[in-house]
Design a protein around this motif. Structure first.
Motif, PDB file in Angstrom:
ATOM      1  N   ASP A 128      83.674  36.528  97.671  1.00  0.00           N
ATOM      2  CA  ASP A 128      82.317  36.781  97.192  1.00  0.00           C
ATOM      3  C   ASP A 128      81.880  35.785  96.124  1.00  0.00           C
ATOM      4  O   ASP A 128      80.705  35.435  96.037  1.00  0.00           O
ATOM      5  CB  ASP A 128      82.182  38.200  96.647  1.00  0.00           C
ATOM      6  CG  ASP A 128      82.243  39.248  97.754  1.00  0.00           C
ATOM      7  OD1 ASP A 128      82.024  38.889  98.927  1.00  0.00           O
ATOM      8  OD2 ASP A 128      82.509  40.413  97.438  1.00  0.00           O
ATOM      9  N   VAL A 129      82.824  35.302  95.319  1.00  0.00           N
ATOM     10  CA  VAL A 129      82.473  34.337  94.270  1.00  0.00           C
ATOM     11  C   VAL A 129      82.015  33.034  94.902  1.00  0.00           C
ATOM     12  O   VAL A 129      81.036  32.428  94.464  1.00  0.00           O
ATOM     13  CB  VAL A 129      83.656  34.109  93.305  1.00  0.00           C
ATOM     14  CG1 VAL A 129      83.352  33.003  92.319  1.00  0.00           C
ATOM     15  CG2 VAL A 129      83.986  35.399  92.576  1.00  0.00           C
ATOM     16  N   ALA A 130      82.707  32.596  95.956  1.00  0.00           N
ATOM     17  CA  ALA A 130      82.301  31.379  96.657  1.00  0.00           C
ATOM     18  C   ALA A 130      80.894  31.552  97.227  1.00  0.00           C
ATOM     19  O   ALA A 130      80.072  30.627  97.161  1.00  0.00           O
ATOM     20  CB  ALA A 130      83.298  31.035  97.759  1.00  0.00           C
ATOM     21  N   GLU A 131      80.602  32.729  97.756  1.00  0.00           N
ATOM     22  CA  GLU A 131      79.256  32.988  98.298  1.00  0.00           C
ATOM     23  C   GLU A 131      78.214  32.974  97.177  1.00  0.00           C
ATOM     24  O   GLU A 131      77.106  32.475  97.351  1.00  0.00           O
ATOM     25  CB  GLU A 131      79.224  34.320  99.049  1.00  0.00           C
ATOM     26  CG  GLU A 131      77.871  34.660  99.632  1.00  0.00           C
ATOM     27  CD  GLU A 131      77.291  33.588 100.545  1.00  0.00           C
ATOM     28  OE1 GLU A 131      76.057  33.388 100.519  1.00  0.00           O
ATOM     29  OE2 GLU A 131      78.055  32.924 101.270  1.00  0.00           O
TER      30      GLU A 131
ATOM     31  N   ALA B  25      74.991  30.614  96.961  1.00  0.00           N
ATOM     32  CA  ALA B  25      73.650  31.162  96.736  1.00  0.00           C
ATOM     33  C   ALA B  25      72.990  30.478  95.540  1.00  0.00           C
ATOM     34  O   ALA B  25      71.806  30.143  95.586  1.00  0.00           O
ATOM     35  CB  ALA B  25      73.721  32.675  96.521  1.00  0.00           C
ATOM     36  N   ALA B  26      73.753  30.252  94.478  1.00  0.00           N
ATOM     37  CA  ALA B  26      73.211  29.564  93.296  1.00  0.00           C
ATOM     38  C   ALA B  26      72.751  28.156  93.667  1.00  0.00           C
ATOM     39  O   ALA B  26      71.702  27.694  93.220  1.00  0.00           O
ATOM     40  CB  ALA B  26      74.261  29.515  92.186  1.00  0.00           C
ATOM     41  N   ARG B  27      73.522  27.472  94.513  1.00  0.00           N
ATOM     42  CA  ARG B  27      73.153  26.128  94.950  1.00  0.00           C
ATOM     43  C   ARG B  27      71.842  26.153  95.737  1.00  0.00           C
ATOM     44  O   ARG B  27      70.965  25.321  95.526  1.00  0.00           O
ATOM     45  CB  ARG B  27      74.267  25.535  95.801  1.00  0.00           C
ATOM     46  CG  ARG B  27      74.025  24.093  96.219  1.00  0.00           C
ATOM     47  CD  ARG B  27      75.089  23.588  97.153  1.00  0.00           C
ATOM     48  NE  ARG B  27      76.205  22.879  96.650  1.00  0.00           N
ATOM     49  CZ  ARG B  27      76.213  21.853  95.822  1.00  0.00           C
ATOM     50  NH1 ARG B  27      75.115  21.448  95.291  1.00  0.00           N
ATOM     51  NH2 ARG B  27      77.301  21.228  95.495  1.00  0.00           N
ATOM     52  N   ARG B  28      71.707  27.141  96.625  1.00  0.00           N
ATOM     53  CA  ARG B  28      70.462  27.266  97.407  1.00  0.00           C
ATOM     54  C   ARG B  28      69.269  27.546  96.489  1.00  0.00           C
ATOM     55  O   ARG B  28      68.206  26.937  96.639  1.00  0.00           O
ATOM     56  CB  ARG B  28      70.597  28.383  98.444  1.00  0.00           C
ATOM     57  CG  ARG B  28      71.450  28.041  99.636  1.00  0.00           C
ATOM     58  CD  ARG B  28      71.344  29.076 100.755  1.00  0.00           C
ATOM     59  NE  ARG B  28      71.676  30.432 100.330  1.00  0.00           N
ATOM     60  CZ  ARG B  28      72.901  30.954 100.370  1.00  0.00           C
ATOM     61  NH1 ARG B  28      73.911  30.254 100.813  1.00  0.00           N
ATOM     62  NH2 ARG B  28      73.105  32.195  99.977  1.00  0.00           N
ATOM     63  N   ILE B  29      69.444  28.443  95.542  1.00  0.00           N
ATOM     64  CA  ILE B  29      68.355  28.783  94.616  1.00  0.00           C
ATOM     65  C   ILE B  29      67.961  27.577  93.789  1.00  0.00           C
ATOM     66  O   ILE B  29      66.770  27.260  93.643  1.00  0.00           O
ATOM     67  CB  ILE B  29      68.768  29.966  93.709  1.00  0.00           C
ATOM     68  CG1 ILE B  29      68.891  31.248  94.546  1.00  0.00           C
ATOM     69  CG2 ILE B  29      67.785  30.149  92.560  1.00  0.00           C
ATOM     70  CD1 ILE B  29      69.601  32.385  93.829  1.00  0.00           C
TER      71      ILE B  29
END
Length: 120
Positions: free
Chosen positions: A79-82, A86-90
């Motif tokens: 989940d941390v990798a996800e 997600a932070a990169r996409r945002i």
């Protein structure tokens, strides 16, 4: 007394709020990494890395693995990798929006042409 969920989330994000910790988590996304490799990639003092790894370990986000004299670290779950993806996409979306705004601002900075084709 139980901590409200929003407070627990804030504490979680505060724990993540250190550049070295984020970099460690990024490096661990693809599997366990020996401490010596983390030191080489991050280029900080061993004691500083040790402190940041301890924070991540206490939070339960990473685990340490000892094989002989080599200590490696790994993410405790996927989940941390996800979360990092997600932070990169945002961030990508936010920065793309800023680039569009910057382009619009630059275009609006150019003087408007006059009726005769010259600039004002």
């Amino acid at each position: 007394m139980q901590v409200p969920l929003y407070q627990a989330k804030a504490e979680f994000f505060r724990m993540l709020g250190h550049p070295v910790r984020i970099r460690v988590l990024e490096l661990l996304q693809h599997g366990p990494v020996p401490v010596r490799d983390l030191l080489a990639d991050i280029e900080i003092e061993p004691s500083s890395l040790s402190q940041q790894l301890a924070v991540l370990r206490r939070s339960g986000i990473v685990v340490s693995i000892r094989e002989g004299s080599t200590v490696s670290y790994a993410l405790a779950g996927g989940d941390v990798a996800e979360l990092l993806r997600a932070a990169r996409r945002i961030l990508t979306e936010l920065l793309a929006g800023r680039n569009e705004l910057l382009a619009e601002l630059r275009e609006s900075d150019e003087p408007a042409p006059t009726a005769a084709g010259g600039r004002v």
